[in-house]
Design an enzyme around this catalytic site. Structure first.
Site, PDB file in Angstrom:
ATOM      1  N   ASP A  52       0.827  -1.209   0.000  1.00 55.03           N
ATOM      2  CA  ASP A  52       0.000   0.000   0.000  1.00 55.03           C
ATOM      3  C   ASP A  52       0.860   1.256   0.000  1.00 55.03           C
ATOM      4  O   ASP A  52       2.074   1.202   0.176  1.00 55.03           O
ATOM      5  CB  ASP A  52      -0.903   0.024   1.235  1.00 55.03           C
ATOM      6  CG  ASP A  52      -2.013  -1.016   1.171  1.00 55.03           C
ATOM      7  OD1 ASP A  52      -2.374  -1.437   0.055  1.00 55.03           O
ATOM      8  OD2 ASP A  52      -2.520  -1.398   2.241  1.00 55.03           O
ATOM      9  N   TYR A 111       7.194 -10.180   6.392  1.00 55.84           N
ATOM     10  CA  TYR A 111       7.055  -8.750   6.658  1.00 55.84           C
ATOM     11  C   TYR A 111       7.760  -8.386   7.957  1.00 55.84           C
ATOM     12  O   TYR A 111       7.814  -9.177   8.905  1.00 55.84           O
ATOM     13  CB  TYR A 111       5.583  -8.343   6.755  1.00 55.84           C
ATOM     14  CG  TYR A 111       4.907  -8.179   5.421  1.00 55.84           C
ATOM     15  CD1 TYR A 111       4.902  -6.947   4.761  1.00 55.84           C
ATOM     16  CD2 TYR A 111       4.275  -9.249   4.795  1.00 55.84           C
ATOM     17  CE1 TYR A 111       4.289  -6.793   3.533  1.00 55.84           C
ATOM     18  CE2 TYR A 111       3.657  -9.104   3.563  1.00 55.84           C
ATOM     19  CZ  TYR A 111       3.668  -7.873   2.939  1.00 55.84           C
ATOM     20  OH  TYR A 111       3.060  -7.722   1.707  1.00 55.84           O
TER      21      TYR A 111
END
Length: 258
Positions: A52, A111
């Site tokens: 994003d 992540y």
């Protein structure tokens, strides 16, 4: 057409995310523009994950198809030259089979989320970590995180605009470590690993666990929220600052362990 795998590092602050968007700066768009400088035509690349706006990457992986048979090192060097001054770098490049795919061949995504607890605002790392002005309890956050590991229905921790077919995912790991900082603050690093993720899943995890660390939630409330299978039961979704796509795993590393 020869296919190449690219390991990509980027600072997501000036971009509207990874995926190409009309009239908006994106990481995909920057790389495709650089490729067009090398072979003038329309290029379409594919990435292992769609980060994003404001999200960073240490090890995003993408693929590109070229007309010319490029030496991988020369291709990475040429791309890095044409990517300037954007904060994007090709840190490794490798020739791969024509049926290899950056997204569909991946078996794991990793992540990293960096959270800094300190009273003073950030200067040098603004936008690169999430700062909270209060202390956090590492043990409480670890206890809360333990409820999330495994195969679950993660509807609670899924964005309302998530396009995944199912909310059921297997979370392989959610590990949290604490590191003292020279500025007097404390950095908490969340290491999250799974085959795939739902939209905003990691940011929902971290935002919820921050509430646990701050004492606003009991660790057992994470389990209650998970079992509710209701987005309204989720804690606050944290900002993209501090989130990094750290790496992507494949059955065979196309970069030879780089």
């Amino acid at each position: 057409m020869p296919r190449y795998a690219l390991k990509v590092e980027y600072n997501g602050q000036p971009f509207s995310g990874w995926q190409r968007q009309q009239d908006l700066p994106t990481v995909q768009g920057a790389i495709e523009a650089a490729l067009a400088r090398l072979e003038p035509r329309a290029h379409t690349i594919a990435g292992a994950g769609r980060t994003d706006a404001g999200v960073h990457a240490l090890g995003q992986v993408a693929q590109c198809d070229m007309d010319k048979d490029w030496d991988p090192f020369r291709l990475s060097e040429a791309l890095n030259f044409h990517l300037k001054p954007d904060p994007v770098a090709i840190v490794a490049c490798a020739r791969v089979a024509e049926d290899w795919h950056a997204r569909f061949s991946a078996v794991e995504r990793r992540y990293l989320f960096r959270l800094v607890a300190r009273r003073a605002p950030l200067t040098f790392e603004k936008g690169l970590v999430w700062r909270v002005p209060h202390g956090l309890d590492l043990g409480a956050m670890q206890a809360g995180a333990a409820h999330l590991v495994g195969r679950h229905d993660f509807t609670t921790f899924r964005s309302s605009i998530c396009q995944a077919d199912s909310p059921v995912k297997t979370l392989d790991a959610l590990e949290i470590e604490q590191q003292p900082r020279v500025d007097g603050g404390t950095e908490f690093r969340f290491h999250v690993r799974a085959r795939s993720f739902l939209h905003n899943q990691v940011r929902s995890f971290v935002g919820t666990l921050e509430r646990v660390g701050a004492g606003a939630w009991d660790p057992e409330q994470v389990k209650t929220a998970l079992e509710a299978r209701d987005r309204a039961a989720c804690g606050p979704v944290c900002p993209p600052d501090g989130l990094y796509l750290a790496g992507v795993g494949y059955p065979e590393d196309p970069f030879g362990g780089i």
